[in-house]
Design a protein around this motif. Structure first.
Motif, PDB file in Angstrom:
ATOM      1  N   GLN A 705      -8.563  85.647  56.858  1.00 29.68           N
ATOM      2  CA  GLN A 705      -8.644  85.109  55.511  1.00 29.68           C
ATOM      3  C   GLN A 705      -7.283  84.534  55.088  1.00 29.68           C
ATOM      4  O   GLN A 705      -6.232  85.108  55.396  1.00 29.68           O
ATOM      5  CB  GLN A 705      -9.074  86.194  54.529  1.00 29.68           C
ATOM      6  N   PHE A 706      -7.343  83.412  54.361  1.00 25.24           N
ATOM      7  CA  PHE A 706      -6.141  82.756  53.860  1.00 25.24           C
ATOM      8  C   PHE A 706      -6.098  82.896  52.345  1.00 25.24           C
ATOM      9  O   PHE A 706      -7.141  82.952  51.675  1.00 25.24           O
ATOM     10  CB  PHE A 706      -6.120  81.283  54.252  1.00 25.24           C
ATOM     11  N   GLU A 719     -11.555  81.131  53.265  1.00 28.95           N
ATOM     12  CA  GLU A 719     -11.506  80.777  54.691  1.00 28.95           C
ATOM     13  C   GLU A 719     -10.476  79.684  54.961  1.00 28.95           C
ATOM     14  O   GLU A 719     -10.118  79.439  56.109  1.00 28.95           O
ATOM     15  CB  GLU A 719     -12.891  80.321  55.145  1.00 28.95           C
ATOM     16  N   GLY A 720     -10.020  79.036  53.908  1.00 30.51           N
ATOM     17  CA  GLY A 720      -8.993  78.011  54.057  1.00 30.51           C
ATOM     18  C   GLY A 720      -8.437  77.627  52.696  1.00 30.51           C
ATOM     19  O   GLY A 720      -9.173  77.565  51.711  1.00 30.51           O
ATOM     20  N   LYS A 740     -17.289  79.525  53.062  1.00 35.47           N
ATOM     21  CA  LYS A 740     -18.597  79.335  53.681  1.00 35.47           C
ATOM     22  C   LYS A 740     -18.991  77.860  53.765  1.00 35.47           C
ATOM     23  O   LYS A 740     -20.027  77.436  53.263  1.00 35.47           O
ATOM     24  CB  LYS A 740     -19.660  80.122  52.910  1.00 35.47           C
ATOM     25  N   GLU A 741     -18.103  77.073  54.372  1.00 31.06           N
ATOM     26  CA  GLU A 741     -18.346  75.646  54.641  1.00 31.06           C
ATOM     27  C   GLU A 741     -18.463  74.810  53.382  1.00 31.06           C
ATOM     28  O   GLU A 741     -18.852  73.651  53.437  1.00 31.06           O
ATOM     29  CB  GLU A 741     -19.609  75.458  55.506  1.00 31.06           C
ATOM     30  N   GLN A 742     -18.139  75.373  52.225  1.00 30.94           N
ATOM     31  CA  GLN A 742     -18.111  74.599  50.987  1.00 30.94           C
ATOM     32  C   GLN A 742     -16.705  74.668  50.413  1.00 30.94           C
ATOM     33  O   GLN A 742     -15.935  75.593  50.697  1.00 30.94           O
ATOM     34  CB  GLN A 742     -19.132  75.135  49.975  1.00 30.94           C
ATOM     35  N   GLY A 753     -16.855  74.043  41.328  1.00 32.82           N
ATOM     36  CA  GLY A 753     -17.622  73.663  42.504  1.00 32.82           C
ATOM     37  C   GLY A 753     -18.892  74.482  42.592  1.00 32.82           C
ATOM     38  O   GLY A 753     -19.365  75.014  41.581  1.00 32.82           O
ATOM     39  N   PRO A 754     -19.489  74.609  43.761  1.00 29.36           N
ATOM     40  CA  PRO A 754     -18.979  74.136  45.063  1.00 29.36           C
ATOM     41  C   PRO A 754     -19.256  72.651  45.305  1.00 29.36           C
ATOM     42  O   PRO A 754     -20.156  72.077  44.708  1.00 29.36           O
ATOM     43  CB  PRO A 754     -19.744  75.003  46.049  1.00 29.36           C
ATOM     44  N   TYR A 755     -18.450  72.068  46.245  1.00 27.94           N
ATOM     45  CA  TYR A 755     -18.624  70.686  46.662  1.00 27.94           C
ATOM     46  C   TYR A 755     -18.679  70.646  48.190  1.00 27.94           C
ATOM     47  O   TYR A 755     -18.266  71.584  48.869  1.00 27.94           O
ATOM     48  CB  TYR A 755     -17.457  69.814  46.180  1.00 27.94           C
ATOM     49  N   ASP A 756     -19.165  69.506  48.694  1.00 30.03           N
ATOM     50  CA  ASP A 756     -19.116  69.312  50.145  1.00 30.03           C
ATOM     51  C   ASP A 756     -17.696  69.033  50.614  1.00 30.03           C
ATOM     52  O   ASP A 756     -17.302  69.407  51.716  1.00 30.03           O
ATOM     53  CB  ASP A 756     -20.032  68.151  50.560  1.00 30.03           C
ATOM     54  N   ARG A 757     -16.933  68.360  49.738  1.00 29.00           N
ATOM     55  CA  ARG A 757     -15.564  67.986  50.106  1.00 29.00           C
ATOM     56  C   ARG A 757     -14.769  67.737  48.833  1.00 29.00           C
ATOM     57  O   ARG A 757     -15.287  67.183  47.864  1.00 29.00           O
ATOM     58  CB  ARG A 757     -15.573  66.731  50.991  1.00 29.00           C
ATOM     59  N   VAL A 758     -13.480  68.123  48.848  1.00 26.31           N
ATOM     60  CA  VAL A 758     -12.574  67.880  47.727  1.00 26.31           C
ATOM     61  C   VAL A 758     -11.290  67.282  48.287  1.00 26.31           C
ATOM     62  O   VAL A 758     -10.769  67.761  49.311  1.00 26.31           O
ATOM     63  CB  VAL A 758     -12.256  69.176  46.959  1.00 26.31           C
TER      64      VAL A 758
END
Length: 940
Positions: A705-706, A719-720, A740-742, A753-758
């Motif tokens: 975890q970050f 996760e990032g 979780k990929e979001q 959010g959540p978003y697909d990409r920021v």
């Protein structure tokens, strides 16, 4: 298999990764009808999803997956693959390489791939895909790194860099089993990198000799011979050979001795005595220890080329060993060599000269040498007579033939009053002087400024756009010749103008031909360099430093002064006030720290070269005191904190009053400030202070975890963590968290959010509004403090901000590109570039093109007249004047507030304009033919 018919369906139904089961079943049904396998269908879906991805790696991987899925059908489906490549914004050459290029030789295929993806992104971003391609060719994956650097060296025309990477490629391929076709193509790459055929062949032979059990000395001697075979060694080749010798356990001194011997052998005229040719090599071998059999084999082999036998070499070695150990006695120690050199009761002039020189080296006289030589000649004559007395006479031949005339003894004696003239080494030709700019006329006839007219470029047309769309402003244009180049082919590698308190100054860095570099400062050649490795210039122009190589060593040339010659130089660092320069240098095994070319040390290791901001830019660094013991010091040798087994990320606050750094304690990382320690973490990175120096932000890792910490308080774990931006008022931090990929946009502990990409946010200066771009379900929108303000759009290409305003270039469907400024959508254009702000963020200008032929500049939504390729947009300090340059056939001219200035027409803009508030003028450098001028556009 007509998969072309399936592509429109994929384009329509696949908009995001969340494909409904109904749509997926529909696609599979139609794919089966067309005879399309599920692997091909999935590859087409991935290609569709990659269309909107801004990362080139994802798009390239999607195309490669589709080509692999098609297999042998790919060549027949080339038109379809070209269509897919176009939608992925990839080159035609990439598709042709993947489909039509043979995989043998593998090197050629890899190079073509690299050329196909050039410009799509940095090589480091594409490395995962390139390594996969290398593995698929059954080559070692690390090969791609050296191949990339070899191609880069070819473009930079750096022979040293090319040799180093060619050698690494060769070694990897040799371990892998180098086939004949790969060798042939590798030779072609070497030629393109300016590596001569004897050199590349010599490196290959060096590997073969070492594999067959040849000693490092013999292998290196063979390699150096191949280098010398093409001619004199350059300064770029010596360091490479020295590094290679070091890898083989030999010293740089040995390299120089071998080079000297090979060059002397090559330049030697036939007939002379060859001992002097090998003497430097013999002495170097003796200095490094006893002469082993490999060294003796080498000496005998080289000696045979200059008429020396093993007996000669053994006698020379014995004398040199005594001289080296200071045990030589004259004339006793010289007599064995005299016996070896006097043969058949004769001695040649060059052998006698050599003996006299050795006698003088031992403190003896040439008279004694001559006496010993005459004694040896007499002794050999006597021995010959005694031998002939006991030998029976030969049987007379049947036919009487006249006896040959007696051979005269080639001994020539020298009287003590006329010793032999020493051999003079050839005088090296001096390098040609730097051609300075032509001298100016006398002061009486030379005005301070001279206006340049368009007649200087007679091939250009005199017609210019009328302009007049922006508010008019009065101006004057003047220019003065700065310097002249030698020819039109000379390259200006870098040039910059600087403005400070009404004074404009500049520098230019020029390349004349190959390995001939000149730095020009204040209109005069400041210095000449053999090879420039890198340079660093302060934004104010107070520091101009170049790292260059001279006579095999590296130096730093700083504001007219040369630094110490070093083996390696790294970490060039400017002080916050842009007045000082620091760097790390290595000499042998010792490490030094340099501040303005003054050295400190030596140290075992040095890292974290950092200046402390303040009235005086003090230099700090971490150094290794002993093994597993690091400490922090400044340039005055003061130490700080306690020693630690690891120190990194030394960071100062903007006011210079706080210093933090990372230490290792109990196998965990802590952030240390004075006597306080943070909690233990598995990793700490990206340390940053707020502008007011009151708050501290850093990233951390615990397990997988970050997290991000504000004054040692962990705000969030994910996760990032990326895209960290501190607010200008120092009140908060904004960042992107991946869970979780979001992705989420977070402000302190609050998440949006959540978003697909920021994308990385922008924070306004006083209102502290967080502006960011987020993508959801394939559509992108602009958000402010978590609330949508503009969109959704097909894509948001760029986000830019200044002061209280932001602007973004967006694409909406098939309409084209638009600029969104503070939520307001502007006009539609086919392309928008160069978003440019004034200092306060109130004025915005950019270049744009529209279908139908118009191209020009848009200033606060007002379009200029039509111009071709406008560039270098620059505002004055008040935002009332806008300068840019436009192209006219083969030249460029300045445009001020949509008013063309014909007198500024030039072949090239060498240094973009800067604005000086005190003189109210724009200054820049431009070129006409071989002459470079300093141009000034002054506002009235």
């Amino acid at each position: 298999m007509e998969i072309e018919l399936l592509w429109p369906l994929v384009q329509e139904l696949v908009q995001s990764t969340d494909i409904s089961s109904e749509d997926w079943a529909f696609l599979r049904q139609n794919a089966e009808t067309l005879g399309c396998s599920e692997d091909i269908l999935r590859a087409m879906v991935n290609a569709r999803l990659a269309q909107q991805d801004t990362e080139p790696l994802r798009r390239i991987q999607a195309l490669g997956q589709l080509v692999d899925a098609l297999g042998q059908e790919s060549s027949r489906k080339l038109p379809f693959l070209l269509e897919v490549a176009q939608t992925l914004h990839l080159s035609v050459q990439l598709v042709q390489t993947m489909v039509q290029m043979p995989r043998t030789p593998a090197l050629r295929y890899l190079v073509r791939l690299l050329q196909s993806v050039e410009g799509l992104g940095s090589p480091s971003d594409l490395l995962p895909w390139l390594e996969e391609q290398t593995k698929s060719l059954k080559l070692p994956p690390q090969l791609i790194h050296y191949l990339l650097q070899l191609l880069e060296a070819t473009q930079k025309k750096s022979l040293a860099y090319a040799l180093q990477n060619y050698w690494e490629v060769l070694r990897l391929l040799d371990k892998h089993g180098l086939s004949a076709v790969e060798v042939a193509y590798l030779m072609d790459l070497a030629r393109e990198a300016r590596i001569a055929d004897p050199v590349s062949q010599g490196l290959q032979e060096f590997l073969r000799l070492r594999a067959r059990g040849a000693s490092p000395l013999e292998g290196l001697a063979h390699l150096i011979r191949s280098f010398v075979q093409k001619g004199l060694l350059s300064e770029e080749e010596i360091p490479f050979l020295s590094e290679l010798a070091q890898q083989e356990g030999m010293s740089q001194t040995m390299v120089h001795a071998l080079v000297e011997a090979e060059q002397a052998l090559r330049q030697r005229t036939p007939g002379g005595f060859g001992a002097e040719v090998l003497q430097p090599l013999i002495r170097t071998l003796l200095v490094h220890g006893s002469i082993e059999e490999p060294a003796m084999r080498l000496l005998v082999q080289r000696g045979s080329e200059v008429g020396l036998t093993r007996t000669h070499i053994e006698a020379i070695l014995d004398l040199e060993q005594q001289i080296l150990e200071k045990k030589a006695k004259f004339p006793q120690s010289l007599q064995p060599l005299i016996r070896a050199l006097v043969e058949d009761a004769r001695i040649s002039d060059d052998r006698l000269v050599y003996l006299i020189k050795k006698a003088q080296e031992m403190g003896g006289s040439d008279k004694v040498v001559r006496s010993l030589v005459q004694i040896e000649i007499a002794a050999q004559k006597k021995a010959r007579q005694e031998k002939s007395f006991f030998v029976p006479p030969l049987e007379q031949p049947k036919e009487d033939k006249p006896a040959p005339p007696p051979i005269p003894t080639p001994y020539i004696s020298f009287s003590p009053s006329s010793p032999p003239e020493p051999i003079k080494p050839p005088i090296a030709e001096a390098p040609p002087p730097i051609a300075p700019p032509p001298p100016p006329p006398p002061p009486s006839s030379q005005p301070k400024t001279s206006t340049i007219t368009t007649t200087s470029v007679p091939t250009l047309s005199s017609a210019f756009p009328k302009g007049g769309k922006f508010p008019s402003i009065s101006h004057d244009f003047t220019s003065i010749k700065a310097f002249s180049l030698r020819s039109d082919k000379d390259i200006i590698r870098k040039a910059e103008c600087f403005s400070r308190e009404g004074r404009v100054h500049w520098y230019a860095f020029i390349e004349y031909g190959e390995r001939d570099y000149v730095l020009i400062v204040r209109g005069k050649p400041d210095h000449r360099f053999e090879e420039v490795l890198s340079w660093i210039v302060s934004p104010t122009g107070d520091v101009i430093a170049l790292r260059h190589r001279m006579q095999g060593m590296q130096r730093v040339y700083l504001n007219g002064e040369e630094g110490r010659p070093l083996d390696e130089i790294s970490s060039l660092t400017l002080s916050p006030d842009y007045k000082s320069l620091a760097y790390i240098g290595r000499k042998g095994e010792e490490i030094f720290v340099f501040l303005d070319n003054v050295g400190m040390g030596p140290y075992l290791q040095v890292s974290n070269l950092t200046f402390r901001p303040g009235e005086r830019s003090d230099l700090f660094f971490a150094y290794q005191k002993e093994k597993n013991c690091w400490e922090i010091s400044d340039h005055l040798q003061n130490t700080y904190g306690e020693p630690a087994p690891y120190i990194d990320l030394l960071t100062f606050s903007p006011n210079g009053k706080r210093m933090v750094y990372v230490i290792l304690k109990n196998r965990k990382f802590h952030l240390k400030e004075r006597d306080s320690l943070s909690d233990p973490f598995d990793q700490i990175s990206d340390i940053e202070f707020t502008e007011d120096s009151k708050h501290l932000v850093y990233l951390l890792r615990k397990g997988m975890q970050f997290g991000i910490a504000w004054d040692h308080e962990v705000l969030q774990m994910a996760e990032g963590i990326s895209g960290v931006v501190l607010s200008p008022d120092s009140r908060f931090v904004a960042y992107i968290a991946r869970i979780k990929e979001q992705q989420y946009l977070s402000i302190q502990k609050q998440r949006f959010g959540p978003y697909d990409r920021v994308d990385r946010p922008f924070i306004t200066r006083t209102k502290s509004a967080v502006v960011y771009v987020a993508t959801l379900h394939g559509r992108s929108s602009i958000y402010v403090n978590g609330a949508p303000e503009a969109g959704p759009f097909e894509n948001v290409l760029r986000l830019s901000g200044q002061g209280e305003s932001y602007a973004a270039v967006v694409r909406k469907g098939s309409e084209g590109q638009m600029v969104v400024r503070d939520g307001k959508v502007g006009n539609v254009y086919s392309a928008v570039e160069h978003l440019t702000w004034d200092e306060k963020g109130k004025q915005l200008a950019y270049t744009a093109r529209r279908k139908g032929g118009w191209s020009g500049v848009v200033w606060n939504d007002q379009e200029s007249d039509q111009y071709e390729f406008p560039q270098h947009l620059t505002f004055d300090d008040q935002g009332k004047a806008l300068l840019f340059f436009a192209r006219k056939r083969d030249g460029w001219y300045a445009v001020l507030n949509d008013t063309p200035i014909p007198d500024t027409l030039a072949k090239e803009i060498v240094a973009p304009p800067v604005y000086d508030p005190k003189s109210k003028s724009f200054a820049y450098l431009y070129r006409i033919a071989k002459d470079v001028y300093e141009g000034r556009i002054t506002l009235k």
